[in-house]
Design a protein around this motif. Structure first.
Motif, short mmCIF file in Angstrom:
data_model
loop_
_atom_site.label_atom_id
_atom_site.label_comp_id
_atom_site.label_asym_id
_atom_site.label_seq_id
_atom_site.Cartn_x
_atom_site.Cartn_y
_atom_site.Cartn_z
N MET A 1 80.31 -20.72 -35.84
CA MET A 1 79.48 -20.82 -34.60
C MET A 1 79.99 -19.93 -33.49
SD MET A 1 78.76 -24.51 -32.76
CE MET A 1 80.69 -25.08 -32.87
N ILE A 2 79.19 -19.35 -32.88
CA ILE A 2 79.45 -18.77 -31.64
C ILE A 2 79.81 -19.41 -30.61
CG2 ILE A 2 78.60 -16.73 -30.13
CD1 ILE A 2 76.96 -15.63 -32.77
N LEU A 3 80.85 -19.41 -29.75
CA LEU A 3 81.19 -20.24 -28.85
C LEU A 3 80.95 -19.32 -27.63
CD1 LEU A 3 84.38 -21.63 -30.36
CD2 LEU A 3 82.39 -22.76 -30.53
N PRO A 4 80.73 -20.18 -26.23
CA PRO A 4 80.59 -19.36 -25.09
C PRO A 4 81.79 -19.15 -24.52
CG PRO A 4 80.27 -21.83 -24.78
CD PRO A 4 80.36 -21.72 -26.19
N ILE A 5 82.01 -17.83 -23.93
CA ILE A 5 83.11 -17.39 -23.39
C ILE A 5 83.34 -17.82 -21.82
CG2 ILE A 5 84.54 -15.20 -22.66
CD1 ILE A 5 83.99 -14.96 -25.83
N VAL A 6 84.53 -17.93 -21.68
CA VAL A 6 85.05 -18.69 -20.31
C VAL A 6 84.84 -17.48 -19.26
CG1 VAL A 6 86.49 -19.67 -18.78
CG2 VAL A 6 86.16 -20.51 -21.04
N ALA A 7 84.31 -17.55 -18.45
CA ALA A 7 84.15 -16.15 -17.27
C ALA A 7 85.40 -16.50 -16.33
CB ALA A 7 82.93 -16.16 -16.51
N TYR A 8 85.89 -15.27 -15.79
CA TYR A 8 86.76 -14.90 -14.56
C TYR A 8 86.25 -16.21 -13.44
CZ TYR A 8 89.29 -13.40 -10.56
OH TYR A 8 90.09 -13.31 -9.58
N GLY A 9 87.51 -16.59 -13.08
CA GLY A 9 87.24 -17.95 -12.07
C GLY A 9 87.63 -19.50 -12.59
N HIS A 10 87.30 -19.38 -13.92
CA HIS A 10 87.44 -20.72 -14.48
C HIS A 10 88.98 -20.95 -14.50
CE1 HIS A 10 87.41 -24.04 -17.13
NE2 HIS A 10 86.07 -23.92 -17.15
N PRO A 11 89.49 -22.14 -14.31
CA PRO A 11 90.97 -22.60 -14.20
C PRO A 11 91.65 -22.32 -15.51
CG PRO A 11 89.54 -24.51 -13.55
CD PRO A 11 88.71 -23.40 -13.65
N VAL A 12 90.96 -22.65 -16.53
CA VAL A 12 91.73 -22.55 -17.88
C VAL A 12 92.28 -21.20 -18.19
CG1 VAL A 12 89.59 -21.96 -19.30
CG2 VAL A 12 91.42 -23.27 -20.27
N LEU A 13 91.77 -20.04 -17.56
CA LEU A 13 92.13 -18.65 -17.83
C LEU A 13 93.43 -18.68 -17.12
CD1 LEU A 13 88.89 -16.65 -17.22
CD2 LEU A 13 90.14 -17.57 -19.43
N ARG A 14 93.99 -19.52 -16.03
CA ARG A 14 95.44 -19.54 -15.63
C ARG A 14 96.37 -20.28 -15.90
NH1 ARG A 14 95.73 -14.46 -13.34
NH2 ARG A 14 94.18 -13.81 -12.29
#
Length: 192
Positions: A1-14
């Motif tokens: 299943m293709i999942l959505p990519i988290v964009a810059y600015g989302h707290p999970v990326l930090r």
């Protein structure tokens, strides 16, 4: 299943990501989804935070870069035939060699590419999909992709390696991405 990519600015990326155990729910399916998502987005690596999971997991396919190089370019990366591999609970043991520039991009920061300096090699301690302990050294393009994905599980992004002037120059693009003002051919998650 293709999942959505988290964009810059989302707290999970930090977030500094957590190690997982062999009983992590549906790990095999998660890995399959990550591979499918990475290829559908034309990526060469994908880290779990990019699909909204704050865990120490990433996948790398540097074979596609190596295979796309001309023969005379391959000589710049001796011994690097590329890999297609998952890394679980990865931790850097050491880095070595001179730093060199390479133009990097990121699925979470679409349409932004910049030269980033990173060391020639990295030694990682990690477990494979069967949770067998591994320790290996990677060089060249493969090391480059691993460094980039490893940054994600430590809450860092490739833009963090840029000089302040470069960061200021792309500030508007980053703000547009964080507000969802970007068109890409894959699904993204934006932080509200």
């Amino acid at each position: 299943m293709i999942l959505p990519i988290v964009a810059y600015g989302h707290p999970v990326l930090r977030k500094m990501c957590e190690d997982i155990t062999p009983d992590y729910p549906q790990l095999e399916q998660l890995l399959a989804n990550m591979w499918e998502t990475m290829y559908a987005s034309n990526g060469v690596g994908l880290a779990a935070p990019q699909i909204n999971r704050p865990i120490r997991l990433f996948v790398v396919d540097s074979e596609q870069i190596i295979n796309s190089l001309e023969e005379d370019e391959k000589k710049d990366f001796p011994g690097d035939n590329g890999i297609k591999q998952a890394f679980i609970n990865a931790h850097i043991v050491s880095t070595a060699g001179e730093e060199w520039a390479y133009n990097e991009g990121c699925l979470s920061i679409p349409k932004v590419r910049e030269d980033v300096y990173r060391p020639e090699s990295v030694t990682l301690r990690y477990v494979d999909e069967k949770f067998q302990p591994q320790e290996k050294t990677f060089t060249g393009i493969t090391a480059r992709v691993i460094f980039h994905e490893y940054d994600h599980i430590d809450g860092k992004l490739f833009i963090d390696h840029l000089k302040p002037l470069k960061r200021r120059m792309i500030k508007g693009k980053l703000e547009d991405i964080s507000k969802g003002k970007i068109n890409v051919d894959y699904k993204m998650i934006f932080h509200k």
